[in-house]
Write an enzyme that holds these catalytic residues in place. Structure first.
Site, PDB file in Angstrom:
ATOM      1  N   SER A   1       0.865  -1.169   0.000  1.00  0.00           N
ATOM      2  CA  SER A   1       0.000   0.000   0.000  1.00  0.00           C
ATOM      3  C   SER A   1       0.902   1.219   0.000  1.00  0.00           C
ATOM      4  O   SER A   1       2.054   1.156   0.457  1.00  0.00           O
ATOM      5  CB  SER A   1      -0.888   0.008   1.249  1.00  0.00           C
ATOM      6  OG  SER A   1      -1.470   1.285   1.466  1.00  0.00           O
TER       7      SER A   1
ATOM      8  N   ASN B   1       0.632   3.345   2.003  1.00  0.00           N
ATOM      9  CA  ASN B   1       0.790   3.683   3.415  1.00  0.00           C
ATOM     10  C   ASN B   1       1.923   2.940   4.110  1.00  0.00           C
ATOM     11  O   ASN B   1       2.264   3.279   5.244  1.00  0.00           O
ATOM     12  CB  ASN B   1      -0.534   3.427   4.150  1.00  0.00           C
ATOM     13  CG  ASN B   1      -1.669   4.228   3.563  1.00  0.00           C
ATOM     14  OD1 ASN B   1      -1.443   5.140   2.758  1.00  0.00           O
ATOM     15  ND2 ASN B   1      -2.885   3.895   3.940  1.00  0.00           N
TER      16      ASN B   1
ATOM     17  N   THR C   1      30.966  38.876  27.728  1.00  0.00           N
ATOM     18  CA  THR C   1      29.642  38.418  28.117  1.00  0.00           C
ATOM     19  C   THR C   1      28.701  39.611  28.023  1.00  0.00           C
ATOM     20  O   THR C   1      29.049  40.719  28.444  1.00  0.00           O
ATOM     21  CB  THR C   1      29.632  37.857  29.553  1.00  0.00           C
ATOM     22  OG1 THR C   1      30.099  38.857  30.456  1.00  0.00           O
ATOM     23  CG2 THR C   1      30.501  36.616  29.667  1.00  0.00           C
TER      24      THR C   1
ATOM     25  N   SER D   1      29.365  46.019  -2.345  1.00  0.00           N
ATOM     26  CA  SER D   1      28.407  47.107  -2.526  1.00  0.00           C
ATOM     27  C   SER D   1      28.446  47.629  -3.951  1.00  0.00           C
ATOM     28  O   SER D   1      29.497  47.655  -4.589  1.00  0.00           O
ATOM     29  CB  SER D   1      28.710  48.253  -1.558  1.00  0.00           C
ATOM     30  OG  SER D   1      27.870  49.364  -1.804  1.00  0.00           O
ATOM     31  N   SER D   2      27.272  48.058  -4.413  1.00  0.00           N
ATOM     32  CA  SER D   2      27.190  48.696  -5.726  1.00  0.00           C
ATOM     33  C   SER D   2      27.422  50.198  -5.644  1.00  0.00           C
ATOM     34  O   SER D   2      27.515  50.877  -6.671  1.00  0.00           O
ATOM     35  CB  SER D   2      25.818  48.439  -6.341  1.00  0.00           C
ATOM     36  OG  SER D   2      24.804  48.997  -5.511  1.00  0.00           O
TER      37      SER D   2
END
Length: 469
Positions: A142, A144, A189, A320-321
Site C-alpha cells: 500500500s 501507506n 559576556t 556594494s554597488s
C-alpha cells in the site's frame, strides 16, 4: 489515440498518455491536480532510489513466496536496479507536495517500473495485461507502507551526507583553533569585556558544538531505521501474504545495507510521525547553533576599522554597488538564512505530524519535502562555510593583544594575587584615566614585574597551562 500517445484507463476513465512516457494515467492526473511547488520528486534522488529499493525488495519477497511469477519478478528487479543506478529519474514527475498521503508518488514509481519491465519482457509501454503497475509491481503493498518506508530510507542517506559535511566544518574550526591557540584576546559576556581567553579557545568551542550536534543527529537517525513495510493500509497487513513483511524487510536491508527493523506494532507505526519530529528537532538544533556561530563570525570581523575587527574573513566578492572597497560577510549571511529556513521547516513538520488523523497521517509529503530541504541545505551550508570562509580566516593578533592589555577585564585575572579591593581600585582608575591595568599594578608596586609577566602569559591568563616564573 494518436501516434504520439497511448490510451490508458483508470477509475475515472480513459486518458491519452505520451507514448514516450514511462509514467501512466495515475501520474498524469497527479501532475494536473498538484501544480503546487514546481518541484518534482526527482529533485530528491535519494527518494527515487529508496522507492526503487522498496519495490525491488517487494518483488524479491513476492517471488520468494511464490506470489509473483519468476519472469515478472526478474524484470521488476532489473528495472528497479536501473533506477537505483540513476536511470529514468526524469520520469518521476509528480509534485513533491500532493494530496493522498503519497499515493501519487507510489503510483508514479509503480508505472515507471512496470513500463520499463514491460520493455525488458519485449512488450510495449502500457501493455499492462502482461505486467501491471498495481497487481504486480505493487503486489502486497500500500502507499501507506511503501511511502513512509521510502521516506525513511531517503532521510537516512541524505542525513549521512549532512553528517559528513558537519565533520568537514568541524575540522576546519578545529584547525583554526590549533592555529590560534596562543592568540590572546578578550572574552565578552553580554557584549561587555569579561576576562581574557585565546582565539583558539573561541574557535575550539565552535568545533565542539558541531561535534555534539553530530552525535545528536546520529542518535536521531537510529529511530529512522524502524519501518512499517508489510503494514499495507493501516497496519493490519491486509493483502500481504504470511511471511511477506519479514522477507521484504530482509531484502530491503540487503539492498540498502541499512540495519532496518520492522516496527513491533505496525498499526502504531503507520500513523506515527514521531521519528520525523525528533529528526527535525535535531536539525533545528544544528541550525540554531550554526546560526549563532555565524553571528559571532560576523561580529568578530565587523569593521574593518569601525567595528571589533578581531578577525578577517576571506573576501569572496565585492560588497556594494555604491560603496567602493566594501566587503561583506556574505558566507555567514547565507548560512544564517539557511538556518532560518530550517527553523521554519521544523514548524511545518511539527504541524504536519500533529495533523494526522486516526490510522494514517496524510501529510507525509510535506514532511518529506521539509526534511529534505533542511538536510540538503544544511549540508551545502556547512561545506560552503568551511571552504569559502573558515579555512581562510586570519587573526589581527597585535590588535587583539593590545585590547587585552587595555581592558579593565584584565584585572579579574589578577584578583587572586592583589586582592578584590585593590583590584577594584585599579579597575576604577584604569576606566577613568584610560591607562592600562598592568601599568597601574606595577606603578603601585602590587606585584613584581617578573610575576606580573608570568601571570599575563596566554597559557596562564586564558587557563590553558600552568604558571611559569
Amino acid at each position: 489515440m494518436t501516434a504520439s500517445s497511448r490510451t490508458e484507463h483508470d477509475l475515472l476513465g480513459d486518458r491519452d498518455v505520451p507514448t514516450d512516457a514511462y509514467w501512466g494515467v495515475h501520474t498524469l492526473r497527479a501532475t494536473e491536480n498538484f501544480p503546487i511547488t514546481g518541484t518534482p520528486i526527482s529533485t530528491y534522488p535519494h527518494l527515487i532510489d529508496a522507492l526503487a529499493a522498496v519495490k525491488e525488495a517487494a518483488a524479491l519477497a513476492n517471488g520468494e513466496l511464490g506470489l509473483l511469477e519468476p519472469a515478472k519478478a526478474a524484470v521488476i528487479v532489473a528495472a528497479c536496479q536501473e533506477i537505483r543506478g540513476g536511470e529514468l529519474h526524469d520520469q518521476f514527475v509528480v509534485d513533491v507536495i500532493q494530496g493522498g498521503a503519497g499515493t501519487s508518488t507510489n503510483m508514479n514509481a509503480n508505472e515507471v517500473i512496470a513500463n520499463r519491465a514491460l520493455e525488458l519482457l519485449g512488450h510495449t509501454r502500457g501493455e499492462y495485461r502482461h505486467l501491471h503497475p498495481n497487481e504486480d509491481v505493487n503486489l502486497g503493498q500500500s502507499t501507506n507502507d511503501v511511502y513512509p518506508t521510502a521516506v525513511r530510507i531517503a532521510t537516512v542517506f541524505a542525513a549521512r551526507g549532512l553528517l559528513d559535511a558537519m565533520a568537514v566544518l568541524q575540522t576546519a574550526f578545529a584547525d583554526k583553533a590549533a592555529e590560534f591557540h596562543d592568540v590572546l584576546k578578550m572574552g565578552r559576556t553580554q557584549l561587555q569585556d569579561a576576562v581574557p581567553m585565546t582565539l583558539g579557545q573561541e574557535f575550539s568551542a565552535f568545533a565542539v558544538m558541531l561535534d555534539e550536534d553530530r552525535s545528536r543527529l546520529a542518535e536521531a537517525l537510529g529511530l529512522i531505521h524502524e519501518i512499517n513495510l508489510g503494514a499495507t493500509a493501516i497496519g493490519t497487513g491486509l493483502n500481504a501474504a504470511a511471511g511477506y513483511a519479514e522477507a521484504a524487510r530482509r531484502h530491503l536491508a540487503d539492498i540498502t545495507s541499512l540495519p532496518l527493523v520492522t516496527a513491533p506494532d505496525l498499526v502504531e507505526a503507520t500513523q506515527d510521525c514521531g521519528a520525523f519530529v525528533q529528526m527535525s528537532g535535531v536539525l533545528k538544533r544544528i541550525a540554531v547553533k550554526l546560526s549563532k556561530t555565524c553571528n559571532d563570525l560576523r561580529l568578530l570581523s565587523s569593521g574593518p576599522r569601525a567595528g571589533l575587527g578581531e578577525i578577517n574573513l576571506p573576501p569572496v566578492q565585492a560588497g556594494s554597488s555604491i560603496m567602493p572597497g566594501k566587503v561583506n560577510p556574505v558566507i555567514p549571511e547565507v548560512v544564517n538564512q539557511v538556518a532560518f529556513e530550517v527553523i521554519g521547516n521544523d514548524i511545518t513538520i511539527t504541524m504536519a505530524a500533529e495533523g494526522g488523523q486516526l490510522q494514517l497521517n496524510a501529510f507525509e509529503p510535506v514532511i518529506l519535502h521539509s526534511l529534505s530541504k533542511s538536510i540538503t541545505h544544511l549540508r551545502a551550508a556547512c561545506l560552503t562555510l568551511a571552504e569559502r570562509c573558515v579555512r581562510g580566516i586570519t587573526a589581527n593578533t597585535d590588535m587583539l593583544r593590545a585590547t587585552v592589555e587595555n581592558s579593565i577585564g584584565l584585572v579579574t585575572a589578577l584578583n587572586p594575587h592583589i586582592g578584590y579591593t585593590a583590584a577594584t581600585d585599579i579597575a576604577k582608575e584604569a576606566l577613568a584615566t584610560g591607562r592600562g591595568v598592568a601599568e597601574l599594578v606595577l606603578e603601585r608596586g602590587l606585584l613584581p614585574a617578573g610575576q606580573l609577566t608570568a601571570l599575563l602569559r596566554p597559557e596562564v591568563i586564558a587557563g590553558t597551562g600552568p604558571v611559569r616564573t
